[in-house]
Write an enzyme that holds these catalytic residues in place. Structure first.
Site, PDB file in Angstrom:
ATOM      1  N   ARG A   1       0.811  -1.213   0.000  1.00  0.00           N
ATOM      2  CA  ARG A   1       0.000   0.000   0.000  1.00  0.00           C
ATOM      3  C   ARG A   1       0.846   1.266   0.000  1.00  0.00           C
ATOM      4  O   ARG A   1       1.758   1.428   0.812  1.00  0.00           O
ATOM      5  CB  ARG A   1      -0.933  -0.001   1.203  1.00  0.00           C
ATOM      6  CG  ARG A   1      -1.962   1.097   1.190  1.00  0.00           C
ATOM      7  CD  ARG A   1      -2.873   0.955   2.376  1.00  0.00           C
ATOM      8  NE  ARG A   1      -3.724  -0.222   2.269  1.00  0.00           N
ATOM      9  CZ  ARG A   1      -3.964  -1.046   3.284  1.00  0.00           C
ATOM     10  NH1 ARG A   1      -3.408  -0.852   4.447  1.00  0.00           N
ATOM     11  NH2 ARG A   1      -4.772  -2.078   3.116  1.00  0.00           N
TER      12      ARG A   1
ATOM     13  N   HIS B   1       4.046 -10.809   2.169  1.00  0.00           N
ATOM     14  CA  HIS B   1       4.532  -9.906   3.203  1.00  0.00           C
ATOM     15  C   HIS B   1       5.721 -10.496   3.954  1.00  0.00           C
ATOM     16  O   HIS B   1       6.303  -9.849   4.828  1.00  0.00           O
ATOM     17  CB  HIS B   1       3.376  -9.614   4.176  1.00  0.00           C
ATOM     18  CG  HIS B   1       3.618  -8.491   5.115  1.00  0.00           C
ATOM     19  ND1 HIS B   1       3.796  -8.672   6.475  1.00  0.00           N
ATOM     20  CD2 HIS B   1       3.715  -7.155   4.911  1.00  0.00           C
ATOM     21  CE1 HIS B   1       3.985  -7.508   7.063  1.00  0.00           C
ATOM     22  NE2 HIS B   1       3.941  -6.574   6.136  1.00  0.00           N
TER      23      HIS B   1
END
Length: 722
Positions: free
Chosen positions: A442, A472
């Site tokens: 993001r 991640h």
């Protein structure tokens, strides 16, 4: 601090429960019924805090640092800006997610609050936060900065010389790039970019075409600096600044010659910034993401900030234009983009007004990283330990003729990252280099697209992760030929491969040649890049497959030990906690007698201290010089403690919808260091710690009578950096 939640009283207090039956007498059906009833009681919505409201309250703890007179003045200014920037992101992502849930009737969260209720409470709590932010700026920090010779000059304080210089700058450097737009049937309301600075101007008179003035919009392009520094020869002060918004308001009449400006009111709109891609329908993720980024700045409006003195009819018109309810407007007593004052922090070289600089500890033997790691596991505790060993490992791997392959995940790396340089060089030197670049990180999507292009141009095999699951995990694998065998060198971490955040965030990294860990990491890379089936790992836990179950099983194991009368304890540190099954398991463990300490920086949906449910659970948040980012899970395990580090928080998304890794600390000496540095010293903190109360509020801790002050971060700076 005011609480935004109410205290919960359990529906069935402990004294009202039926006596426990012995295992010999209980039938299988009765045991199952008892288990179901217990699970149902622990699903009571009153036992859960709302994730969004909890996240929002974190910013009050950040703001408290700005109000703390013991913190250096410019650092206090930085904390104020962080709280403002965090609030922007909160509306762009978290509030936007709640609005989405309202529109599409998403099932209610465990707390049982409807999206409409949450949005209303968000706006109420945000109004309190905004008032506190501007009170801090207007009444505390701005006067203190003035006294220290760092002045942000208000329009009414400009003298003749300053005004003359500022008008010249406006006419020469600002006015030529402005495009004011008068509102009339042929000039509809323009598109307003997310978080951009704008003015709505009230005009009187007629323009050159005989059109009567009414309203106009002036948009400030992003190319214009939001803070202007005045030269000492003009201002008389070495550190004098002016907001661009003040200049626009003061000289706006230059944009409308022949007309009278009756009022100019700055405003700013925060929009939804969550990109939603239907990846099943996307043939090329990179191309689709590029298209989505083009429109991100004009998605649905979530919040309107506007000058406090703006007339009500104009405010109503703006709300209608942006399709916002009345409680989504915030009247601002100051610049609407207050976070831009961070420029003052960056520009002013006054060491006495900032934290004392420190030098991270350097790893001995880092000139020969392969030998250093082969000699024993290496733990790096950032920012106290230097990040350079990670860079050195990559640099040396790129040049080492014995290195055959390098595999790495990249989530956030920063611009001009030396890591990218080393990966490019490795590929040019003939190494097989594979990089998993998460394009959907993001606010770093655009940077990661450019990074992926550059790596591909250099011959690096770039993988965009797994459809539907953000990658991640933080992993680096180097495969090296040593004699007749291949050896795997691994680095795994709790934080990103980002040299900048390694100086500002607390994180842990492990370097090892453990063959089982190396094999696991290799298999995970194969799984991500090769569409492989689920794999059986020897050492690691992995989301979305085994990490969630692994955490639950270890919590339940501690509960079993406690129920058997054995010592049991859980200590965990993370950024956020909201996964319902994990929360229920923690409640059940507390009821069984497990002592649980959680260090949760931000959002936490668990209510500690509820009688009969979470009496044995304490939750604290640490807010200090560095952003707490470490994820550590420690389980007493009946005298054979387990220490785990992870890339994952105990959030639904991390445990169930992302590719994450959790790795054990196997070396006893390293495990002791992790426990002492990442957990115990934080549990002893009484200067930067806030304790979560049963009602959802936080209580700031302070040294008790006769107790010495203890800051975990300061203690680690002294212990590690000297």
């Amino acid at each position: 601090m005011k609480s935004h939640m109410t205290r919960h009283t359990p529906a069935n207090p402990p004294e009202a429960r039926a006596p426990r039956r012995t295992a010999a007498r209980a039938t299988t059906r009765e045991a199952a019924a008892t288990s179901d009833a217990a699970a149902e009681s622990l699903s009571d919505p009153g036992l859960y805090l709302n994730r969004e409201l909890s996240q929002l309250d974190f910013n009050f703890r950040v703001l408290a640092q700005a109000e703390d007179a013991t913190v250096p003045l410019l650092e206090r200014l930085r904390y104020l800006c962080i709280s403002c920037t965090n609030l922007d992101e909160f509306f762009e992502i978290r509030a936007a997610t709640v609005r989405h849930a309202q529109d599409f009737e998403v099932p209610l969260p465990p707390d049982g609050l409807s999206p409409g209720t949450v949005l209303r409470r968000i706006h109420e709590r945000t109004a309190e936060l905004v008032d506190a932010q501007y009170q801090c700026w207007n009444d505390i920090l701005r006067p203190a900065l003035d006294d220290a010779g760092v002045r942000v000059l208000a329009r009414e304080t400009w003298n003749t010389r300053q005004r003359r210089w500022l008008r010249a700058v406006f006419r020469e450097d600002i006015l030529p790039v402005l495009s004011p737009l008068g509102l009339d049937p042929s000039h509809p309301f323009p598109k307003i970019l997310n978080k951009s600075l704008n003015l709505v101007v009230v005009l009187k008179g007629k323009d050159a075409f005989g059109r009567s003035g009414h309203l106009a919009i002036v948009r400030a392009p992003r190319s214009l600096a939001r803070i202007i520094r005045l030269p000492p020869r003009v201002s008389g002060g070495e550190h004098d600044f002016v907001f661009l918004s003040a200049m626009l308001s003061e000289f706006v009449e230059d944009l409308f010659p022949g007309m009278e400006v009756e009022g100019a009111y700055q405003f700013r709109v925060t929009r939804n910034s969550e990109l939603i891609l239907d990846e099943d329908e996307v043939e090329n993720l990179a191309l689709a993401l590029r298209d989505e980024l083009l429109g991100r700045g004009y998605l649905r409006a979530m919040r309107l900030e506007i000058a406090a003195d703006c007339p009500e009819p104009i405010v109503r018109g703006l709300l209608q234009n942006f399709d916002l309810p009345e409680n989504a407007v915030y009247r601002i007593n100051g610049p609407v983009n207050l976070n831009r004052v961070i420029h003052v922090y960056n520009e002013v070289d006054r060491p006495e007004l900032k934290f004392t600089p420190f030098q991270p500890r350097q790893l001995p033997g880092s000139d020969a990283m392969f030998d250093r790691i082969a000699a024993g596991d290496v733990l790096l505790h950032h920012p106290f330990d230097s990040f350079s060993p990670v860079l050195e490992l990559l640099k040396q791997a790129a040049a080492d003729p014995g290195v055959l392959a390098i595999k790495q995940t990249l989530y956030r790396t920063g611009r001009d990252s030396p890591i990218v340089e080393h990966l490019v060089q490795a590929a040019r030197n003939g190494k097989d280099v594979t990089v998993v670049v998460e394009l959907r990180a993001r606010f770093d999507e655009e940077a990661n697209l450019g990074l992926a292009d550059r790596l591909q141009d250099a011959g690096v095999q770039v993988v965009y992760g797994v459809v539907g699951y953000k990658t991640h995990a933080k992993m680096l694998l180097v495969v090296r030929r040593e004699g007749r065998r291949l050896r795997r060198y691994v680095h795994m971490g709790t934080g990103n491969y980002h040299s900048g955040t390694a100086r500002a965030y607390t994180d842990l990294g492990l370097m090892t040649v453990d063959p089982d860990i190396g094999s696991d990491v290799h298999q995970i890379f194969q799984q991500i890049s090769g569409l492989a089936p689920a794999i059986r790992l020897k050492r690691l836990l992995q989301s979305p497959f085994t990490l969630h179950a692994g955490v639950l099983s270890r919590i339940r194991r501690e509960a079993q030990f406690a129920a058997a009368g054995r010592p049991a304890r859980i200590v965990a540190k993370m950024n956020a906690l909201n996964e319902p099954q994990v929360v229920r398991a923690l409640y059940a463990a507390s009821q069984a007698g497990v002592r649980i300490d959680l260090i949760v920086r931000g959002a936490c949906t668990l209510r500690p201290g509820v009688p009969g449910v979470s009496d044995n659970i304490r939750v604290r948040s640490i807010v200090g010089r560095f952003l707490e980012h470490t994820r550590v899970y420690w389980f007493a395990n009946d005298g054979a403690p387990e220490t785990w580090c992870a890339s994952a928080d105990w959030l639904e998304r991390n445990l169930l919808r992302r590719v994450e890794t959790c790795f054990p600390i196997l070396d006893p000496a390293v495990a002791t260091r992790v426990r002492e540095e990442a957990l115990e010293t934080y549990l002893a903190d009484n200067t930067n710690a806030w304790e979560l109360q049963p009602d959802g509020s936080y209580r700031e801790l302070a040294p008790a009578a006769g107790e010495a002050p203890h800051s975990a971060q300061s203690a680690l700076l002294a212990r590690i950096c000297g």
